[in-house]
Write an enzyme that holds these catalytic residues in place. Structure first.
Site, short mmCIF file in Angstrom:
data_model
loop_
_atom_site.label_atom_id
_atom_site.label_comp_id
_atom_site.label_asym_id
_atom_site.label_seq_id
_atom_site.Cartn_x
_atom_site.Cartn_y
_atom_site.Cartn_z
CG PHE A 94 -0.04 0.59 2.38
CD1 PHE A 94 -0.32 2.22 2.83
CD2 PHE A 94 0.36 -0.52 3.67
CE1 PHE A 94 0.66 1.92 4.06
CE2 PHE A 94 0.51 -0.12 4.92
CZ PHE A 94 0.87 1.33 4.92
CD GLU A 128 -4.78 -5.85 0.15
OE1 GLU A 128 -4.93 -5.58 -1.15
OE2 GLU A 128 -5.97 -6.42 0.69
CB SER A 162 4.39 -7.43 5.47
OG SER A 162 3.73 -7.96 5.61
CB CYS A 201 10.52 -0.45 2.83
SG CYS A 201 10.65 -0.01 1.08
CD GLU A 214 7.88 -2.99 8.86
OE1 GLU A 214 7.67 -4.18 8.19
OE2 GLU A 214 9.14 -2.40 7.62
P1 NAD Z 1 1.45 -6.64 2.62
O1 NAD Z 1 2.67 -7.57 3.10
O2 NAD Z 1 0.47 -7.18 3.73
O3 NAD Z 1 0.98 -6.28 1.44
C1 NAD Z 1 1.85 -6.23 0.18
C2 NAD Z 1 0.47 -7.26 -1.01
O4 NAD Z 1 0.19 -8.94 -0.79
C3 NAD Z 1 -0.66 -6.91 -1.14
O5 NAD Z 1 -0.94 -6.39 -2.90
C4 NAD Z 1 -1.70 -7.58 -0.74
O6 NAD Z 1 -3.47 -7.96 -0.98
C5 NAD Z 1 -0.88 -9.01 -0.21
N1 NAD Z 1 -0.93 -9.54 0.46
C6 NAD Z 1 -1.95 -9.57 2.21
N2 NAD Z 1 -1.32 -10.33 3.08
C7 NAD Z 1 -2.10 -11.73 1.60
C8 NAD Z 1 -1.25 -13.19 1.78
N3 NAD Z 1 -2.20 -13.94 2.94
N4 NAD Z 1 -1.17 -14.22 1.16
C9 NAD Z 1 -1.41 -13.14 -0.36
N5 NAD Z 1 -1.04 -12.03 -0.54
C10 NAD Z 1 -1.41 -10.87 0.51
O7 NAD Z 1 2.02 -4.95 2.93
P2 NAD Z 1 1.55 -3.21 3.13
O8 NAD Z 1 0.82 -3.46 4.47
O9 NAD Z 1 0.55 -4.07 1.70
O10 NAD Z 1 2.97 -2.77 3.10
C11 NAD Z 1 3.84 -2.46 4.56
C12 NAD Z 1 4.68 -3.46 4.23
O11 NAD Z 1 5.28 -3.42 2.58
C13 NAD Z 1 6.05 -3.48 5.29
O12 NAD Z 1 6.40 -4.49 5.90
C14 NAD Z 1 7.49 -2.37 4.67
O13 NAD Z 1 8.19 -2.37 5.07
C15 NAD Z 1 7.02 -3.37 3.11
N6 NAD Z 1 7.79 -3.06 1.56
C16 NAD Z 1 9.13 -3.24 1.48
C17 NAD Z 1 9.32 -2.38 0.57
C18 NAD Z 1 11.36 -3.74 -0.05
O14 NAD Z 1 11.69 -2.59 -0.67
N7 NAD Z 1 11.72 -3.69 0.69
C19 NAD Z 1 9.07 -1.50 -0.77
C20 NAD Z 1 7.70 -1.48 0.13
C21 NAD Z 1 7.63 -2.03 1.57
#
Ligand code: NAD
Length: 508
Positions: A159, A186, A236, A291, A393
């Site tokens: 997101f 989403e 994440s 991140c 985090e």
């Molecule tokens: P998230 O892991 O909750 O969601 C990321 C994606 O995975 C979304 O599209 C979501 O719909 C999908 N998703 C969520 N739960 C799922 C499941 N159980 N099974 C399959 N798909 C699933 O992350 P978020 O809250 O949207 O974003 C924040 C996180 O992203 C933080 O941990 C941040 O550090 C990380 N991030 C990392 C980087 C990097 O390059 N390392 C960059 C940006 C964000």
């Protein structure tokens, strides 16, 4: 008419973008999209069923043969037009991000700009795809290699960067000749949908970029489909690990970026004013939902620690918090109420764990937006490495200060942490800085730079639990990730055919 009906009529519905068309999908399941400043639902986004996801994959598959057969120059021209369209629509795109994510407009524009730079890099695809050639490796024989597209590729994004992170992925993939299914977060789907419309307008045929909105059901379909050849994930760590394992098991190439805990070491010789300015932006910009945010400051020496806390505390108290679309705001709200409450819970936990809460953002109220998901900035001192607020985090406007006695103690912190995304050191000493860059166990290092996000012509990626897989985002690694090498050995020789040779083929 019920009291909330006029509001309901303002709620738009967001479906999917498949085969160059907006489609509503058939799952009957929806997710709420909020305006975090107002604290109310502004849209319902369709959550794709397996059938919807299969339709997106089938459209990408159907578009692949023609698209991969276009010349790299033709694909570069689409990228040039796409770049112009993004620039033309910058204000609208930034407003979409600010309204659904909550980051301030200047930050939203900056993030689009960083994505745009990947599009600019992708404009050089004819050069980037050039293979290698070895002349006359044997009598009448030459060897050359080429990089070919993989097929349908998928991107699953978080997101916190609804434009930039998708643009790390699909411009590279598509410029290389692949077709793409993007599954954005989403929580803020409007901007990715608009990007897909703009790419179509730029000349990419229908089906080359499809946007599939959804949750686990959509993701799992992408991870297990035999037609999807590569998966790029950012999010994440628990989900990154799951995506890496599942997609790898299903025979795909995977790059899967996870969470982070980024340290900034402040050496005793550092300029405290510069370090403070850097920390303010890096810890509280985008409300800490990056991140590459700095979430841990490590001053070296008692005096540096005291000076840093003294300089930081009034600045954190004076943070200008407000509506994400108000140009005076330095920090907007958090993305959802659930996330705001989670971050607030970490501040409660830090107090319980015994850290000194120097600035407490929990009581912050935004007078003109009482329902918004606002939280003030918090600053902890005397945090130690056993506390959960250090190990986990938080992803919010909370900075922990861990004091170190010397350089060795300071560098041990990022080196022994489970995450290894970004890290920074502030110093005037070149030896120390060089030693740090050589020895630190993180993928992206800043020397007097708090957020060392590599430019598009380099590659982005962390180490340890911040990244699963071995090819990073964009830059030269992006080209490698979205192509595979084919090597051709060719003999063209006049005269008699060579005699049968039953030994190992050798160069003569
Ligand atoms: P998230 O892991 O909750 O969601 C990321 C994606 O995975 C979304 O599209 C979501 O719909 C999908 N998703 C969520 N739960 C799922 C499941 N159980 N099974 C399959 N798909 C699933 O992350 P978020 O809250 O949207 O974003 C924040 C996180 O992203 C933080 O941990 C941040 O550090 C990380 N991030 C990392 C980087 C990097 O390059 N390392 C960059 C940006 C964000």
């Amino acid at each position: 008419m019920k009291a909330d009906e006029p509001l309901k009529s303002l709620i738009k519905e967001i479906g999917h973008f498949i085969g160059g068309k907006h489609v509503s999908g058939g799952s009957g399941r929806f997710g709420d999209v909020f305006n975090p400043t107002e604290g109310r639902v502004t849209a319902r986004v369709a959550l794709a069923s397996k059938i919807d996801a299969e339709a997106a994959i089938a459209n990408a598959q159907a578009a692949f043969p023609d698209w991969s057969n276009t010349s790299p120059l033709t694909r570069a021209r689409v990228m040039f037009r796409f770049k112009e369209l993004i620039e033309k629509n910058m204000e609208e795109l930034a407003l979409m991000i600010s309204s659904e994510h909550g980051k301030v407009l200047s930050d939203a524009k900056g993030s689009i700009q960083r994505g745009l730079e990947v599009v600019e890099f992708a404009c050089g695809i004819p050069h980037l795809l050039k293979g290698e050639f070895s002349d006359s490796v044997s009598a009448g024989m030459d060897v050359f290699s080429m990089r070919q597209a993989l097929g349908v590729c998928a991107g699953i994004t978080p997101f916190n960067f609804p434009a930039m992170v998708p643009m790390w992925m699909f411009p590279m993939a598509i410029a290389c000749g692949n077709t793409f299914v993007l599954k954005p977060s989403e929580k803020d789907p409007s901007c990715p949908m608009r990007l897909a419309e703009l790419l179509l307008e730029a000349g990419a045929p229908p089906g080359v970029l499809n946007v599939l909105n959804g949750d686990k059901e959509a993701v799992d379909t992408l991870l297990t489909s035999q037609q999807v050849k590569a998966v790029s994930f950012v999010g994440s760590t628990p989900i990154a690990r799951y995506v890496f394992a599942t997609a790898s098991l299903n025979g795909k190439r995977v790059q899967s970026m996870g969470g982070a805990k980024n340290h900034m070491i402040v050496m005793p010789d550092a300029d405290i004013d510069s370090a403070t300015e850097a920390l303010m932006g890096a810890a509280y910009g985008s409300a800490g939902e990056r991140c590459m945010s700095i979430s841990v400051a490590v001053p070296v020496g008692e005096r540096t620690g005291n000076q840093l806390i003294e300089a930081m505390a009034p600045r954190v108290r004076a943070l200008k918090i407000g509506s994400s679309v108000d140009s005076a705001s330095e920090m907007g709200p958090l993305v959802t109420q659930v996330h705001r409450d989670k971050v607030k819970g970490y501040v409660d936990l830090g107090v319980k764990e015994g850290a000194s809460l120097v600035v407490d953002g929990r009581g912050y109220r935004q007078q003109d937006k009482p329902n918004g998901f606002f939280l003030g900035g918090s600053l902890f001192d005397n945090v130690n490495r056993d506390m959960r607020i250090y190990k986990e985090e938080i992803f919010g406007p909370v900075l922990s200060v861990l004091r170190a006695r010397n350089f060795e103690e300071a560098i041990a912190l990022p080196n022994e942490h489970e995450f290894g995304n970004g890290v920074a050191i502030f110093t005037r000493d070149g030896d120390v800085a060089r030693n740090f860059a050589q020895k630190v166990q993180c993928g992206m290092v800043g020397i007097n730079v708090p957020i060392p996000v590599p430019l598009s012509f380099h590659s982005f990626g962390g180490w340890k639990n911040s990244m699963f897989g071995d090819m990073n985002q964009h830059g030269p690694e992006g080209v490698r990730f979205y192509t595979r090498v084919k090597t051709v050995t060719a003999r063209w020789r006049e005269g008699v055919a060579p005699k049968a040779d039953f030994g190992m083929p050798l160069s003569r």
